[in-house]
Design an enzyme around this catalytic site. Structure first.
Site, PDB file in Angstrom:
ATOM      1  N   ARG A 163      52.730  26.139   2.773  1.00  0.00           N
ATOM      2  CA  ARG A 163      52.511  27.521   2.342  1.00  0.00           C
ATOM      3  C   ARG A 163      51.053  27.766   1.956  1.00  0.00           C
ATOM      4  O   ARG A 163      50.529  28.855   2.154  1.00  0.00           O
ATOM      5  CB  ARG A 163      53.418  27.847   1.159  1.00  0.00           C
ATOM      6  CG  ARG A 163      54.907  27.872   1.499  1.00  0.00           C
ATOM      7  CD  ARG A 163      55.751  28.179   0.284  1.00  0.00           C
ATOM      8  NE  ARG A 163      57.163  28.287   0.636  1.00  0.00           N
ATOM      9  CZ  ARG A 163      58.084  27.362   0.349  1.00  0.00           C
ATOM     10  NH1 ARG A 163      57.736  26.264  -0.318  1.00  0.00           N
ATOM     11  NH2 ARG A 163      59.340  27.539   0.711  1.00  0.00           N
ATOM     12  N   TYR A 177      52.383  41.498  10.728  1.00  0.00           N
ATOM     13  CA  TYR A 177      52.579  42.834  10.165  1.00  0.00           C
ATOM     14  C   TYR A 177      52.430  42.776   8.649  1.00  0.00           C
ATOM     15  O   TYR A 177      52.771  41.790   8.009  1.00  0.00           O
ATOM     16  CB  TYR A 177      53.953  43.417  10.532  1.00  0.00           C
ATOM     17  CG  TYR A 177      55.145  42.604  10.089  1.00  0.00           C
ATOM     18  CD1 TYR A 177      55.792  42.865   8.880  1.00  0.00           C
ATOM     19  CD2 TYR A 177      55.648  41.584  10.897  1.00  0.00           C
ATOM     20  CE1 TYR A 177      56.898  42.135   8.477  1.00  0.00           C
ATOM     21  CE2 TYR A 177      56.754  40.849  10.496  1.00  0.00           C
ATOM     22  CZ  TYR A 177      57.370  41.135   9.290  1.00  0.00           C
ATOM     23  OH  TYR A 177      58.469  40.404   8.896  1.00  0.00           O
ATOM     24  N   PRO A 178      51.887  43.837   8.052  1.00  0.00           N
ATOM     25  CA  PRO A 178      51.809  43.930   6.595  1.00  0.00           C
ATOM     26  C   PRO A 178      53.070  44.587   6.039  1.00  0.00           C
ATOM     27  O   PRO A 178      53.776  45.308   6.756  1.00  0.00           O
ATOM     28  CB  PRO A 178      50.586  44.816   6.372  1.00  0.00           C
ATOM     29  CG  PRO A 178      50.597  45.739   7.549  1.00  0.00           C
ATOM     30  CD  PRO A 178      51.158  44.946   8.711  1.00  0.00           C
ATOM     31  N   MET A 179      53.334  44.358   4.754  1.00  0.00           N
ATOM     32  CA  MET A 179      54.512  44.970   4.138  1.00  0.00           C
ATOM     33  C   MET A 179      54.317  45.151   2.637  1.00  0.00           C
ATOM     34  O   MET A 179      53.481  44.506   2.014  1.00  0.00           O
ATOM     35  CB  MET A 179      55.756  44.132   4.407  1.00  0.00           C
ATOM     36  CG  MET A 179      55.747  42.769   3.764  1.00  0.00           C
ATOM     37  SD  MET A 179      57.384  41.981   3.793  1.00  0.00           S
ATOM     38  CE  MET A 179      58.294  43.074   2.696  1.00  0.00           C
ATOM     39  N   LYS A 181      56.807  45.934  -1.096  1.00  0.00           N
ATOM     40  CA  LYS A 181      58.097  46.160  -1.734  1.00  0.00           C
ATOM     41  C   LYS A 181      58.052  47.567  -2.334  1.00  0.00           C
ATOM     42  O   LYS A 181      57.089  47.947  -3.013  1.00  0.00           O
ATOM     43  CB  LYS A 181      58.365  45.120  -2.816  1.00  0.00           C
ATOM     44  CG  LYS A 181      58.773  43.750  -2.247  1.00  0.00           C
ATOM     45  CD  LYS A 181      60.131  43.838  -1.588  1.00  0.00           C
ATOM     46  CE  LYS A 181      60.735  42.461  -1.319  1.00  0.00           C
ATOM     47  NZ  LYS A 181      60.043  41.709  -0.285  1.00  0.00           N
ATOM     48  N   HIS A 204      67.451  36.332   1.663  1.00  0.00           N
ATOM     49  CA  HIS A 204      66.460  36.572   2.715  1.00  0.00           C
ATOM     50  C   HIS A 204      66.005  35.244   3.332  1.00  0.00           C
ATOM     51  O   HIS A 204      65.897  35.114   4.555  1.00  0.00           O
ATOM     52  CB  HIS A 204      65.271  37.309   2.098  1.00  0.00           C
ATOM     53  CG  HIS A 204      64.513  38.157   3.058  1.00  0.00           C
ATOM     54  ND1 HIS A 204      65.104  38.979   3.992  1.00  0.00           N
ATOM     55  CD2 HIS A 204      63.169  38.332   3.223  1.00  0.00           C
ATOM     56  CE1 HIS A 204      64.181  39.616   4.678  1.00  0.00           C
ATOM     57  NE2 HIS A 204      62.994  39.233   4.235  1.00  0.00           N
ATOM     58  N   GLN A 217      57.114  30.917   9.981  1.00  0.00           N
ATOM     59  CA  GLN A 217      56.657  32.088   9.227  1.00  0.00           C
ATOM     60  C   GLN A 217      55.679  31.687   8.137  1.00  0.00           C
ATOM     61  O   GLN A 217      55.832  30.660   7.491  1.00  0.00           O
ATOM     62  CB  GLN A 217      57.864  32.779   8.585  1.00  0.00           C
ATOM     63  CG  GLN A 217      57.515  33.934   7.664  1.00  0.00           C
ATOM     64  CD  GLN A 217      58.742  34.538   7.012  1.00  0.00           C
ATOM     65  OE1 GLN A 217      59.328  35.471   7.545  1.00  0.00           O
ATOM     66  NE2 GLN A 217      59.140  34.017   5.860  1.00  0.00           N
TER      67      GLN A 217
END
Length: 281
Positions: A163, A177-179, A181, A204, A217
């Site tokens: 990570r 892609y950006p995201m 909450k 998730h 990912q």
């Protein structure tokens, strides 16, 4: 008389380098065909040679990670993903592209600045043990409990290192892609208690694990660094797996109720020389 201010001894020295993990830049370029036609044959050859060298991840002084891909669709033509401990080394690649003979023909269309992190929702060893006892009814004396806890304890350092300082899989397709909450009166992620958020993120993660071996990912954090809160980078063995994982995980509560997505960029990974060939430069 003014005395110099000395920070408390417990504070780290000022630095652009992170306490752990890497800086990350996604940047996208469009080929300006009119500017490309204005280049002489020698300038074009020189510019191409310098870009191929600059984007070589094995060259001396290269960032820790440097990946080149060609973008599907009209949003961009060329994509770079760059990671390093030093954000100025990363930016040096961008500046060198701008200053090269091809700089006038490679126009940036989008960028995303972020850093790697270990999410607060990744269970510690103690939290994982609590989860086994709470959700699976295991006891401290159960040999299966001890075996699962030990196995998780052995995997956790490796998973956290991936990570923070990720290796890129040798697969042909990537998607970024950006995201965010959502913070909405009817669905505000940040008003949910940690236990609720953690349970939703566990659901998730369980959905994502089903794609192990097909999709890899990486989530990077961008709160306060860019316009979105996280960046999601996916690598796939095949484009259909990218579509499947995004569709599948949208049914999870954390996504269906609380997620907001930015633009999606799908691209195909190529060595720099092959990428420029594909772009007919």
């Amino acid at each position: 008389m003014n005395r110099p201010h000395h920070p408390p001894a417990s504070l780290p020295e000022p630095s652009v380098k992170l306490a752990q993990g890497w800086h990350c830049l996604h940047i996208y370029y469009r080929v300006d065909q009119a500017a490309l036609r204005q280049l002489s044959e020698s300038d074009l050859a020189e510019g191409r040679e310098s870009i191929v060298h600059l984007l070589d991840p094995e060259r001396p002084g290269a960032p820790q990670r440097l990946q080149t891909s060609v973008v599907s669709g009209h949003k961009a033509d060329l994509s770079l993903m760059i990671m390093d401990t030093d954000p100025l080394l990363i930016d040096g690649v961008r500046q060198a592209i701008r200053a090269s003979k091809l700089g006038c023909a490679l126009q940036p269309t989008y960028s995303f600045v972020s850093i790697t992190e270990v999410s607060e929702y990744v269970p510690t060893l103690e939290q994982y043990g609590d989860k086994l006892r709470r959700d699976e009814g295991m006891s401290l004396e159960d040999p299966a409990y001890t075996a699962k806890l030990n196995a998780y304890g052995q995997r956790l350092p490796m998973m956290n290192r991936q990570r923070l300082c990720p290796d890129f899989p040798n697969w042909p397709v990537t998607c970024f892609y950006p995201m965010n909450k959502i913070r909405h009166p009817a669905a505000n992620w940040y008003m949910e208690p940690f236990s609720s958020r953690s349970a939703m993120m566990s659901e998730h993660a369980t959905s994502g694990i089903k794609f192990a071996g097909r999709v890899s990912q990486l989530i990077t954090a961008s709160t306060g660094l860019d316009d979105w809160e996280w960046g999601v980078t996916l690598w796939g063995r095949n484009p259909e797996y990218i579509k499947e994982i995004v569709y599948t995980m949208r049914f999870d509560t954390a996504s269906a109720r609380y997620a907001e997505f930015g633009p999606f960029y799908l691209s195909y990974i190529k060595p720099p020389v092959d990428a420029l060939d594909h772009l007919q430069i």
